[in-house]
Design a protein around this motif. Structure first.
Motif, PDB file in Angstrom:
ATOM      1  N   GLN A   1       0.813  -1.217   0.000  1.00  0.00           N
ATOM      2  CA  GLN A   1       0.000   0.000   0.000  1.00  0.00           C
ATOM      3  C   GLN A   1       0.845   1.265   0.000  1.00  0.00           C
ATOM      4  O   GLN A   1       0.347   2.353  -0.319  1.00  0.00           O
ATOM      5  CB  GLN A   1      -0.926   0.006   1.227  1.00  0.00           C
ATOM      6  CG  GLN A   1      -1.897  -1.154   1.287  1.00  0.00           C
ATOM      7  CD  GLN A   1      -2.752  -1.268   0.038  1.00  0.00           C
ATOM      8  OE1 GLN A   1      -3.338  -0.285  -0.419  1.00  0.00           O
ATOM      9  NE2 GLN A   1      -2.829  -2.472  -0.513  1.00  0.00           N
TER      10      GLN A   1
ATOM     11  N   ARG B   1      -1.663  -2.607  -9.453  1.00  0.00           N
ATOM     12  CA  ARG B   1      -2.833  -3.426  -9.139  1.00  0.00           C
ATOM     13  C   ARG B   1      -3.073  -3.371  -7.641  1.00  0.00           C
ATOM     14  O   ARG B   1      -2.168  -3.050  -6.867  1.00  0.00           O
ATOM     15  CB  ARG B   1      -2.648  -4.869  -9.616  1.00  0.00           C
ATOM     16  CG  ARG B   1      -1.408  -5.554  -9.064  1.00  0.00           C
ATOM     17  CD  ARG B   1      -1.401  -7.066  -9.324  1.00  0.00           C
ATOM     18  NE  ARG B   1      -1.382  -7.397 -10.739  1.00  0.00           N
ATOM     19  CZ  ARG B   1      -2.344  -8.083 -11.351  1.00  0.00           C
ATOM     20  NH1 ARG B   1      -3.386  -8.507 -10.665  1.00  0.00           N
ATOM     21  NH2 ARG B   1      -2.255  -8.373 -12.632  1.00  0.00           N
ATOM     22  N   ASP B   2      -4.319  -3.660  -7.229  1.00  0.00           N
ATOM     23  CA  ASP B   2      -4.667  -3.590  -5.808  1.00  0.00           C
ATOM     24  C   ASP B   2      -4.018  -4.714  -5.007  1.00  0.00           C
ATOM     25  O   ASP B   2      -3.554  -4.507  -3.882  1.00  0.00           O
ATOM     26  CB  ASP B   2      -6.192  -3.645  -5.633  1.00  0.00           C
ATOM     27  CG  ASP B   2      -6.873  -2.398  -6.158  1.00  0.00           C
ATOM     28  OD1 ASP B   2      -6.212  -1.342  -6.171  1.00  0.00           O
ATOM     29  OD2 ASP B   2      -8.038  -2.488  -6.569  1.00  0.00           O
TER      30      ASP B   2
END
Length: 916
Positions: A646, A653-654
Motif C-alpha cells: 500500500q 494493481r490492488d
C-alpha cells in the motif's frame, strides 16, 4: 433480575407521581400517551411530534419542553409496563438529548448568522461550525431519564464572521460561538411553565467554571499539553461530538486521543482512579453522616453504578492507547470488549452487566417518582414501596436483599482491581522497613546483608553489593519519590520470591535488578507489578528460567502485560483471531508507516513472549514450539507484504501477484526465537511495471522487517538463496525461477529446496512453486555424483567450523544436527521420485521415519537417528534459552545421540566423513 420488568398489578400512573401529575394537568394527552407508548421513539418520531407542537403556534423552546415531557412519560409507561428494557430507556433519552441539542444549535446559528454573518477560519478560510461534545453518560448513549447533560463547546479556528448583507456586524468567531453557547444553554435548561428540556452542566470544559465557555481547537490542545489533569482523561474518554462537520470532528479526536490514551500500557491509571473514587466515597460518606436517613446511594455508594463504570474505564485508560477496540464510550460495550479479550471472564462480565442493568433500572425508578435527579433510596415508606413495586417486588425487604447481593458482587470485583495492596504479613512489612532503612539512610552494607540473610539469600553479600550498585545508580536516583517507593516495595517482595523459586539465586537476582533498572523511569510498569502481585511472581520465575527470556523482557518491558492473565498463558494462541487483530491494528494507521512498524513489532513480541512463557513452563515440545513460531512468522510476513504494498505509489494493481518463499528453518518449520528468515521473492505478472514495483516491494519488505524502531526489529532477513545468489536479482519471475532450477542451479541449491515452501502472498504462485519444487526433487540424478556433491558440501561446512578440542558442537560436529539434515536431504534428492512421501516438507524427523518405512535405510537406524536429532534440538534449545548462541556440551552428554547419527552416516556414505 431481567432487564425488562413487568409489573403484576399497579398501573404506571399509580406509581409515578410525575406521570400522574402530567396526566392530571393534561387529561387530553392520556389517549395520545396510550397511542405513542405502543412504539419506541426514533429521531423521525421526535421530529414528527415536535413539528406538531410548532404547527400549533408554540415556540421552539416550549415545544421542545412539551416533547420532552411526552418522551419521558412514554418511557415511564413503556418501562413500567414491561414494553421497554433499560437499554431502550437510556438509548432513547440519549438520542433525544442529541435531537434537542442539534435542533437548537441549528435554530440559534441561523438567527446569529442573520445578525453577524458566518464565522470563518483565519487559516483555512472555511466556514466554522460549533462542535457540541456530550460528556459522561450522554457520550456513551447511557443517559439517565432525569439527568442533566454535561456539555463542552469547541470550534476549529479563530477568525471573524464574514458579513454578506447590510446591517450585519462582524464579530470574532470566539464571540459568535460564546453567544451561541449561552443561548443554547438557556434554550435547553431555563425552567418555564412547561418545565425544561435538560439541565446543563458545563463544569467539564477546560479550566472548569473559570474557563471560557467555548474553546478553539488550538486552545484545547494547549490546555491538554500544559494543564490537563489526570481526572480529565477519564472524563474525555466519553466525549462524543453531537454537532459539527465530520472533518472537524476527526481533527478534534486527533487532539483528544493522545491526551486520553497513552501509547504504552498505562497501569498508573489504577492508582489514579482509586484516588478519584476515594474522594467520591469520602463525600458520599460525609453526606450520609450528615443525613443518615439517606444512606443508600446506588450510584456513588459502595458497589454502585460508578464502581462498574470505573471497572470498565480503568482498562480503557490502561490499554486503549494500544487497542482501539477499548475506546468505546459505552460502559456496556466496553465490558463486553473486556470479556472478548479475556481481561474478565464471560461469567464476571455477564454478572456485571446484570448488576448494571439492575442498578440502572432502580436508578430510573427513583427518578420516575418525581422526575428528580436522585440516586438515593427514598426515606418515606410509601415511596420505598412504590419503588419496590416498580422493580417488580411486592415488599421493600425483598428489593433491598436483591440490591445488596448486586452491590456485594460489584464491590468484590472493584476491590479485586482497586483494593489497596497490602502484604498482610508482619514479616514482609518488617523486611520492607529494614530494606528502606538500609538503602535510604546510607547505612553500612552490613545492614543490607543482614536483611538479605534473614530472608534466606544464599550469597547475601554479593546480592547486597549488586542491590546497592543498582539502587545508587543515576537512573534510579533521579526517579520520583513515589516511583522509588514502589520500586522499593517491589524489590522487597522480589527478595522472598527469589529465595522461594530461584534455582540459581545470584543469576536470577542480577537479571531481576537489570530489569528493574530498565523500567524504573516508567511508572506504568512499576504500577503494574505493584497492582498485580502475581505478575511479580511470574516475572521472577522467568528471570530464573532463562537468561535469553530475561534479556528479551528487559528489552521489551511492554510485554509485562502478557503476564496478567493466567488463562492466556495456558491457551494455544488463537491464530485466526491474531490475524484479524493484526490486520485491524494496521488498518487503524493508514499511511503512518512508523506506527505500522511498531504495531507489527509489538504484536509479534507479545505472541512470542506468550509462547516463551508457555515453553518455560513445559507446555510445548521443541517441534510444537517451532511450528507455532513458524506460523507466527508466516502471519507477520503476510501482513507486512500487504501493508508495504500500500505504500508503493506506482503500484499497478490492488493485490500484488507476488509470493514469499521460505527456506531454511522457516521453510522447514523449525524456527526458534531468534532465527532469521531465509526467503526469496517470486512474481507472476506480465504488466510492464511489474518488475520495478515488485523489486520495490521486496526491498520495502526487507526494510520493514529489519528496521530498528523503539520496539526493536521484526526479523533479520537473508536473501542469499535467491537465484544466482548475491549477484542475482532480488525478485524473480516464476518462469525465470523455474528455468534456473532446472538448468543452472547447483546441487546445494536443490538441497536447500528440500526445506523450501510457500510462505505468504499469492496462493496461485505458491501452488506453482510447489509444483516446480516437486519437479526438481524428482528429477533423475546420478547417484554417485549426488553422493559426492553432498559430501563435498558437508566438508566445506566442517572446514568453516573447526571442532572445539574438549566440547561437542551439537550443530556442526560429526554426528551432530547438520549431519542428520544432510542425510535427509540426500535421501530426498535420491529417492523422492520413487517415494512420494519424501517430497513433503514435513521436517527431518518425519522424513527419516518415511525413509525407514520405505526400506531405504534400516528402520531401527532411522528411529534412533530421529530420536537423537530430537534430543539434540531439545538440548540446543535449552542452551540458547540461557543466552549461549553456540550450543557446545561435554561429549559424554550426547555420546549416544552422536553415535546414532554416525551409524546412519556410515550406512549411507560408507563411513566417509570427509570428501573423497
Amino acid at each position: 433480575m431481567p432487564n425488562s420488568i413487568k409489573l403484576s398489578s399497579a398501573s404506571p400512573s399509580d406509581l409515578s407521581r410525575f406521570l400522574a401529575r402530567w396526566l392530571q394537568a393534561q387529561p387530553e394527552r392520556a389517549a395520545l400517551l396510550e397511542e405513542v407508548s405502543q412504539l419506541s421513539f426514533t429521531n423521525a418520531r421526535f421530529a414528527y411530534f415536535l413539528q406538531k407542537e410548532l404547527s400549533a403556534g408554540t415556540g421552539l423552546p416550549a415545544a421542545m419542553r412539551r416533547l420532552r415531557n411526552l418522551v419521558l412519560c412514554t418511557l415511564i409507561q413503556r418501562d413500567l409496563n414491561g414494553q421497554a428494557d433499560m437499554h431502550e430507556v437510556v438509548d432513547t433519552i440519549s438520542h433525544f438529548a442529541d435531537f434537542v441539542v442539534r435542533t437548537h444549535v441549528a435554530d440559534i446559528s441561523t438567527e446569529l448568522q442573520a445578525l453577524y454573518g458566518v464565522p470563518v477560519g483565519d487559516d483555512s478560510g472555511e466556514e466554522q461550525e460549533m462542535i457540541v461534545l456530550g460528556m459522561g453518560k450522554l457520550g456513551g448513549y447511557e443517559l439517565n431519564v432525569s439527568s442533566d447533560i454535561d456539555l463542552i463547546f469547541c470550534y476549529p479556528e479563530d477568525g471573524d464572521t464574514r458579513t454578506s448583507e447590510s446591517g450585519q456586524k462582524s464579530i470574532s468567531n470566539h464571540e459568535f460561538f460564546t453567544r451561541l453557547g449561552r443561548r443554547l444553554i438557556g434554550a435547553i435548561s431555563e425552567i418555564t411553565a412547561d418545565g425544561y428540556s435538560f439541565r446543563v452542566d458545563m463544569a467539564l470544559r477546560p479550566n472548569g467554571q473559570s474557563g471560557p465557555l467555548v474553546a478553539s481547537f488550538g486552545m484545547v490542545e494547549e490546555y491538554f499539553l500544559i494543564q490537563g489533569r489526570e481526572w480529565e482523561r477519564y472524563a474525555w474518554v466519553k466525549a462524543r461530538a453531537m454537532t459539527g462537520k465530520e472533518q472537524d470532528i476527526r481533527q478534534l479526536e486527533s487532539i483528544v486521543r493522545p491526551f486520553v490514551y497513552r501509547r504504552y500500557l498505562d497501569f498508573g491509571a489504577i492508582d489514579s482512579l482509586r484516588s478519584m473514587h476515594a474522594q467520591i466515597r469520602a463525600e458520599v460518606l460525609r453526606q450520609e453522616t450528615r443525613h443518615p436517613e439517606r444512606n443508600l446511594n446506588i450510584k456513588l455508594g459502595r458497589g454502585g453504578i460508578r464502581e462498574i463504570e470505573f471497572l470498565a474505564q480503568v482498562f480503557q485508560i490502561i490499554r486503549g492507547g494500544r487497542d482501539a477496540g477499548l475506546r468505546d464510550r459505552s460502559t456496556r460495550n466496553t465490558l463486553n470488549a473486556l470479556a472478548e479479550r479475556g481481561i474478565f471472564t464471560d461469567d464476571i462480565v455477564n454478572h456485571l452487566l446484570l448488576s448494571y442493568s439492575f442498578l440502572r433500572n432502580l436508578e430510573h425508578r427513583l427518578q420516575y417518582l418525581d422526575d428528580a435527579q436522585t440516586h438515593t433510596f427514598p426515606v418515606a415508606d410509601e415511596d420505598k414501596l412504590r419503588v419496590a413495586r416498580m422493580m417488580g417486588y411486592e415488599d421493600v425487604n425483598a428489593l433491598l436483599q436483591a440490591l445488596q447481593a448486586h452491590r456485594d458482587f460489584v464491590a468484590h470485583q472493584f476491590d479485586t482491581i482497586f483494593g489497596e495492596k497490602d502484604s498482610g504479613c508482619d514479616t514482609a512489612e518488617a523486611r520492607l522497613a529494614a530494606l528502606s532503612s538500609a538503602l535510604q539512610n546510607g547505612a553500612e552494607e552490613e545492614a543490607l546483608i543482614t536483611v538479605l540473610e534473614q530472608a534466606g539469600m544464599q550469597d547475601a553479600a554479593e546480592a547486597a553489593r549488586r542491590l546497592r550498585v543498582s539502587w545508587h545508580s543515576p537512573r534510579l536516583q533521579t526517579i520520583s519519590e513515589s516511583s522509588q517507593q514502589k520500586l522499593l516495595q517491589l524489590v522487597s517482595g522480589a527478595i522472598q520470591l527469589v529465595v522461594s523459586h530461584a534455582r540459581q539465586q545470584n543469576a536470577c537476582w542480577n537479571r531481576l535488578l537489570d530489569f528493574m533498572e530498565a523500567i524504573a523511569r516508567r511508572s506504568a510498569y512499576l504500577s503494574l507489578l505493584t497492582e498485580f502481585p502475581h505478575t511479580l511472581d511470574r516475572l521472577v520465575r522467568i528471570m530464573d528460567a532463562s537468561d535469553w527470556a530475561a534479556k528479551f523482557l528487559t528489552r521489551h518491558p511492554l510485554l509485562l502485560d502478557e503476564l496478567l492473565d493466567e488463562r492466556v498463558l495456558r491457551q494455544r494462541p488463537d491464530w485466526p483471531q491474531f490475524r484479524t487483530e493484526l490486520q485491524t491494528a494496521l488498518q487503524q494507521h493508514p499511511g503512518d508507516v512508523e506506527r505500522q512498524l511498531e504495531v507489527l513489532r509489538e504484536l509479534h513480541h507479545a505472541l512470542q513472549f506468550r509462547l516463551l512463557t508457555q515453553d518455560l513452563e513445559g507446555q510445548w515440545t521443541v517441534e510444537q514450539l517451532a511450528d507455532e513460531l513458524s506460523l507466527l512468522a508466516d502471519i507477520l510476513v503476510e501482513a507486512t507484504i500487504q501493508a508495504a504494498w500500500q505504500t508503493i505509489a506506482t503500484r499497478h494493481r490492488d493485490v500484488p501477484r507476488f509470493a514469499v518463499i521460505a527456506y531454511g528453518k522457516l521453510g522447514g518449520k523449525e524456527l526458534s526465537y531468534a532465527s532469521d528468515l531465509d526467503v526469496i521473492f517470486l512474481y507472476d505478472d506480465d504488466d510492464q511495471d511489474a518488475p520495478g514495483n515488485y523489486a520495490k516491494l521486496a526491498q520495502r519488505f526487507i526494510t520493514w522487517m529489519t528496521s530498528h524502531t523503539s520496539s526493536g526489529i521484526l526479523f533479520d532477513i537473508d536473501v542469499a538463496l535467491r537465484p544466482d545468489g548475491a549477484s542475482g536479482l532480488l525478485v524473480s519471475s516464476l518462469q525465470s525461477f523455474e528455468r534456473y532450477q532446472q538448468q543452472s542451479a547447483w546441487l546445494w541449491e536443490h538441497q536447500a529446496l528440500t526445506r523450501a515452501r510457500f510462505c505468504a502472498g499469492d496462493s496461485e504462485i505458491g501452488a506453482r512453486f510447489e509444483a516446480i519444487r516437486e519437479q526438481v526433487l524428482t528429477a533423475p540424478r546420478d547417484e554417485s555424483h549426488l553422493r559426492q556433491e553432498v559430501l563435498n558440501m558437508r566438508q566445506r561446512m566442517r572446514d568453516a567450523n573447526p571442532p572445539h578440542p574438549h566440547l561437542f558442537d551439537l550443530k556442526h560436529d560429526a554426528g551432530g544436527m547438520i549431519d542428520v539434515e544432510f542425510m535427509v536431504q540426500y535421501l530426498v534428492l535420491r529417492y523422492a521420485a520413487s517415494v512420494p512421501a519424501l517430497r513433503r516438507n514435513t521436517g527431518n524427523i518425519a522424513l527419516l521415519q518415511f525413509a525407514g518405512d520405505a526400506g531405504l535405510i534400516p528402520a531401527d537406524q532411522a528411529a534412533a537417528c530421529a530420536s537423537a536429532y530430537r534430543s539434540m534440538r531439545k538440548l540446543q534449545h535449552r542452551i540458547r534459552l540461557q543466552g549461549t548462541e553456540r550450543a557446545r556440551v561435554a561429549p559424554e552428554l550426547t555420546e549416544a545421540e552422536a553415535a546414532a547419527a554416525s551409524r546412519l552416516w556410515q550406512t549411507l556414505f560408507g563411513g566417509e566423513q570427509t570428501a573423497v
